[in-house]
Design an enzyme around this catalytic site. Structure first.
Site, PDB file in Angstrom:
ATOM      1  CB  ALA A   1      31.287  90.954  49.779  1.00 32.44           C
TER       2      ALA A   1
ATOM      3  CE  LYS B   1      31.877 101.961  49.051  1.00 32.34           C
ATOM      4  NZ  LYS B   1      31.262 101.175  47.968  1.00 32.34           N
TER       5      LYS B   1
ATOM      6  NE  ARG C   1      27.608  90.488  49.505  1.00 27.40           N
ATOM      7  CZ  ARG C   1      27.650  91.428  48.552  1.00 27.40           C
ATOM      8  NH1 ARG C   1      27.154  91.151  47.353  1.00 27.40           N
ATOM      9  NH2 ARG C   1      28.159  92.617  48.787  1.00 27.40           N
TER      10      ARG C   1
ATOM     11  CB  CYS D   1      24.206 102.809  46.734  1.00 29.46           C
ATOM     12  SG  CYS D   1      23.715 101.095  47.001  1.00 29.46           S
TER      13      CYS D   1
END
Length: 505
Positions: free
Chosen positions: A115, A119, A142, A235
């Site tokens: 979610a 991607k 999500r 990230c």
């Protein structure tokens, strides 16, 4: 844009980056606005065609051949092309992990933490409608956005799950050719883009996520076919969530190796023994902070794995070119109606429902619809949820016991003895696959009127109708030639079938 960053975080980054000059460049990058980007959906439109149509200037993103920077102030989400699924709005660095996954048409791919679906839609475009995409997210809320995005972007060969990774591994041991883990993390690389991530961070956050990442990697290893590939991404900048997690995994799994990708092109190397991993630094590239590692299984145990298809074998030999337009599409829709929300409830398998009409009756009504309305037969396994019909890339038995949000491409439902096509069926089609179609212009306001749910006056000569077919029935409504939804034409008027939950606001 100035972001107030925690002092303990900045001190750790100073130690991590090594030199005062490098640290200062990093700190100064937080004075800049984050970069915007979009990725062209080659399931629906070739890159060159979108570039020719684009009303705004686009600059190529070096690590993604279908990705482009958008200029500050531009709002691509406010254009009809967004609602036709021609591109996905995505942070530029987030496009890199799927490129490293190197997906080929015909492969079986698992997006384990998927979610909201950026991607997954990127993977789907690389599959070109062939093979299988399973997109999973642990959080039920999500998965609604995940399912809707797959529907909007025309993914036909996708399944959406709401499961724990270990349960997926138990249901699909040694099954997937490629697995993407965009792991839950402390989000340090998104501090410039999302100040809420800064507020949620504390010095103990990286260690908490590292434990979670270890479990996810374990499950992915169990679900991967011998010789397969895992791409792990975060990230965040924290070593314990990046090089630390990968080092721990490799120590426990000697059948895996780290494939070097760091230190070339836009990708900086990882730290220490994990130099083959890749980092994207916000002061070195036009994008946010990212970490990526490519993990390859050595192939041991391959004799026990189901033989790959001739199609996939040919794709591997030819190394099929990326970014080619593919007419693949669609996925599920809500079992309650035409909207884009997820139908499966948490804890309940979407393949468990039975139609009071009986499967034979539903399939017969669907077959009549196919004959009268479409110029193609969607391939796959029919799966019923009540009177709602999905076409799945897997037999329904493979999903038994799993929390399934979407078992496949949602094609519609039987109501009062008639087949009502679902919105995701329309978004996945191209005009040649529909007996009747209509193209609305994005330039004169009529496309926006349709997206708002309005009835339109359309003269007969604008309809495209296949020879031997009548005017009565569903019309595939397109925007500049690209599918957006359904309508019904009668006596010069187009009745709007665009679902209320999707409308332009």
């Amino acid at each position: 844009m100035a972001v107030q960053l925690p002092g303990t975080f900045m001190q750790r980054m100073k130690e991590l980056l090594g030199s005062e000059e490098e640290y200062q460049k990093f700190a100064d990058s937080y004075l800049d606005a984050p970069y915007g980007g979009l990725r062209i959906n080659t399931l629906k439109i070739p890159v060159d065609s979108l570039l020719a149509l684009s009303p705004f200037k686009l600059e190529p993103i070096p690590w993604c051949p279908t990705g482009f920077y958008t200029q500050e102030g531009v709002k691509p989400g406010k254009h009809p092309y967004y609602h036709a699924g021609l591109y996905y709005i995505q942070e530029p660095s987030a496009m890199a992990p799927v490129e490293l996954l190197d997906v080929l048409p015909g492969e079986r791919v698992l997006d384990l933490c998927a979610a909201p679906g950026g991607k997954s839609t990127q993977i789907a475009a690389k599959l070109q409608g062939q093979g299988l995409l399973v997109s999973n997210d642990l959080h039920p809320e999500r998965t609604k956005a995940l399912a809707k995005n797959l529907e909007l972007y025309g993914v036909r060969n996708g399944i959406v799950l709401n499961e724990n990774p270990d349960r997926i591994a138990a249901a699909f041991p040694g099954f997937f050719d490629k697995i993407l883990i965009d792991a839950p993390c402390s989000g340090e690389g998104m501090f410039r883009k999302d100040e809420d991530m800064v507020k949620q961070w504390d010095p103990g956050t990286p260690a908490k996520y590292a434990a979670m990442q270890h479990e996810i990697l374990q499950s992915a290893a169990a679900a991967l076919a011998p010789g397969g590939t895992i791409v792990y991404s975060t990230c965040t900048f924290a070593i314990e969530e990046n090089e630390g997690s990968i080092g721990e995994f490799l120590s426990a799994h000697p059948q895996f190796e780290l494939i070097p990708v760091g230190g070339r092109g836009s990708f900086s190397p990882g730290f220490g023994e994990m130099a083959g991993a890749a980092r994207l630094w916000p002061h070195r590239v036009k994008g946010e902070g990212h970490f990526m590692a490519v993990l390859r299984h050595d192939g041991s145990g391959r004799p026990e794995v189901e033989a790959e298809s001739p199609l996939l074998a040919a794709a591997r030999r030819e190394k099929a070119p990326k970014g080619k337009a593919a007419r693949a599409a669609g996925r599920g829709e809500e079992a309650k109606g035409k909207g884009g929300r997820a139908s499966g409830k948490s804890g309940r398998s979407a393949v468990a429902g039975h139609s009071p009409l009986g499967e034979e009756t539903v399939l017969a009504v669907y077959a009549d619809f196919i004959t009268e309305q479409l110029g193609m037969q969607p391939p796959g396994h029919p799966v019923l949820f009540g009177d709602h019909l999905y076409i799945s890339p897997l037999p329904k038995e493979k999903l038994n016991g799993l929390k399934t949000v979407r078992p496949g491409w949602y094609v519609g439902q039987v109501r009062n003895g008639r087949f009502i096509p679902g919105h995701p069926l329309a978004t996945a089609l191209n005009p040649a696959e529909s007996v009747r179609s209509l193209s609305l212009s994005s330039l004169n306001g009529e496309a926006v009127s349709y997206l708002k749910g309005e009835t339109l006056a359309i003269p007969r000569e604008r309809l495209s109708v296949k020879d031997g077919s009548g005017l009565k029935g569903y019309v595939l409504v397109c925007i500049d030639g690209y599918s957006a939804g359904w309508g019904k034409w009668q006596d010069g008027m187009l009745k709007n079938e665009y679902p209320a939950g999707w409308r332009w606001t």
